[in-house]
Scaffold this motif. Structure first.
Motif, short mmCIF file in Angstrom:
data_model
loop_
_atom_site.label_atom_id
_atom_site.label_comp_id
_atom_site.label_asym_id
_atom_site.label_seq_id
_atom_site.Cartn_x
_atom_site.Cartn_y
_atom_site.Cartn_z
N SER A 130 -6.15 6.58 8.50
CA SER A 130 -4.80 6.89 7.17
C SER A 130 -4.00 8.13 7.82
O SER A 130 -2.89 8.84 7.18
CB SER A 130 -5.96 7.76 6.70
OG SER A 130 -7.03 8.63 7.06
N ASP A 139 -0.27 6.94 8.27
CA ASP A 139 0.88 6.93 7.20
C ASP A 139 1.73 6.16 7.47
O ASP A 139 2.29 6.46 6.98
CB ASP A 139 1.39 8.01 6.62
CG ASP A 139 2.07 8.45 5.98
OD1 ASP A 139 0.96 8.17 4.78
OD2 ASP A 139 2.31 9.10 5.75
N ASP A 158 1.64 1.98 4.89
CA ASP A 158 0.87 1.69 4.05
C ASP A 158 0.79 0.32 4.07
O ASP A 158 0.05 -0.67 3.63
CB ASP A 158 2.15 1.46 2.18
CG ASP A 158 1.65 2.64 1.76
OD1 ASP A 158 0.75 3.87 2.41
OD2 ASP A 158 2.61 2.71 0.87
N ARG A 162 -2.61 -0.54 5.01
CA ARG A 162 -3.95 -0.39 4.11
C ARG A 162 -4.68 -1.81 3.88
O ARG A 162 -6.56 -1.90 4.07
CB ARG A 162 -3.13 -0.03 2.61
CG ARG A 162 -3.45 1.67 3.35
CD ARG A 162 -2.67 2.46 1.46
NE ARG A 162 -2.48 3.07 1.52
CZ ARG A 162 -2.28 4.32 0.91
NH1 ARG A 162 -2.76 4.26 -0.07
NH2 ARG A 162 -1.34 5.10 1.46
#
Length: 130
Positions: free
Chosen positions: A105, A108, A110, A113
């Motif tokens: 996290s 940053d 995506d 994820r």
């Protein structure tokens, strides 16, 4: 399984050496290899002359997932491999792994994820089964 803000953790009734063997077996079942290992107890004894309880850090890597993550974020290598620790404290054996979703996290990105979710699922299974 217990969690902290950054780990996936459990205690086990297994003695330390048996827990280490079980963690290795479960990592392999989840397609992780152990790239490095640090015997913290031995290192502290050698470098500082202090005695401590058994504490082992296993640097685990799932090559396809690491490759996927590094393609999305080349500097991610500073956060690899995923550490799994086995240690004794107060007569109990503990197993902890980094929470990859929490760790990633800070990046940053995506694209990471789904990789982080997959690694978390696998490391959670290791900790739970070991």
């Amino acid at each position: 399984m217990l969690t902290t803000s950054y780990t996936l953790s459990a205690t086990t009734p297994l003695p330390f050496a048996d827990a280490v063997g079980r963690v290795r077996t479960e990592l392999k079942a989840e397609e992780f290899g152990v790239l490095c290992e640090i015997d913290v107890q031995a290192t502290l004894r050698e470098k500082l002359g202090v005695e401590g309880e058994p504490y082992l850090i296993l640097g685990a890597c799932n090559p396809p997932l690491a490759h996927q993550a590094l393609q999305a974020e080349p500097d991610l290598g500073v956060l690899l491999p995923c550490n799994v620790v086995v240690y004794e404290r107060g007569g109990e054996t503990h197993i902890s792994a980094i929470d990859p979703e929490r760790m990633l996290s800070i990046v940053d990105n995506d694209q990471l994820r789904p990789v982080a979710a997959d690694v978390k699922r696998r490391l959670s299974a290791v900790v739970e089964r070991a």
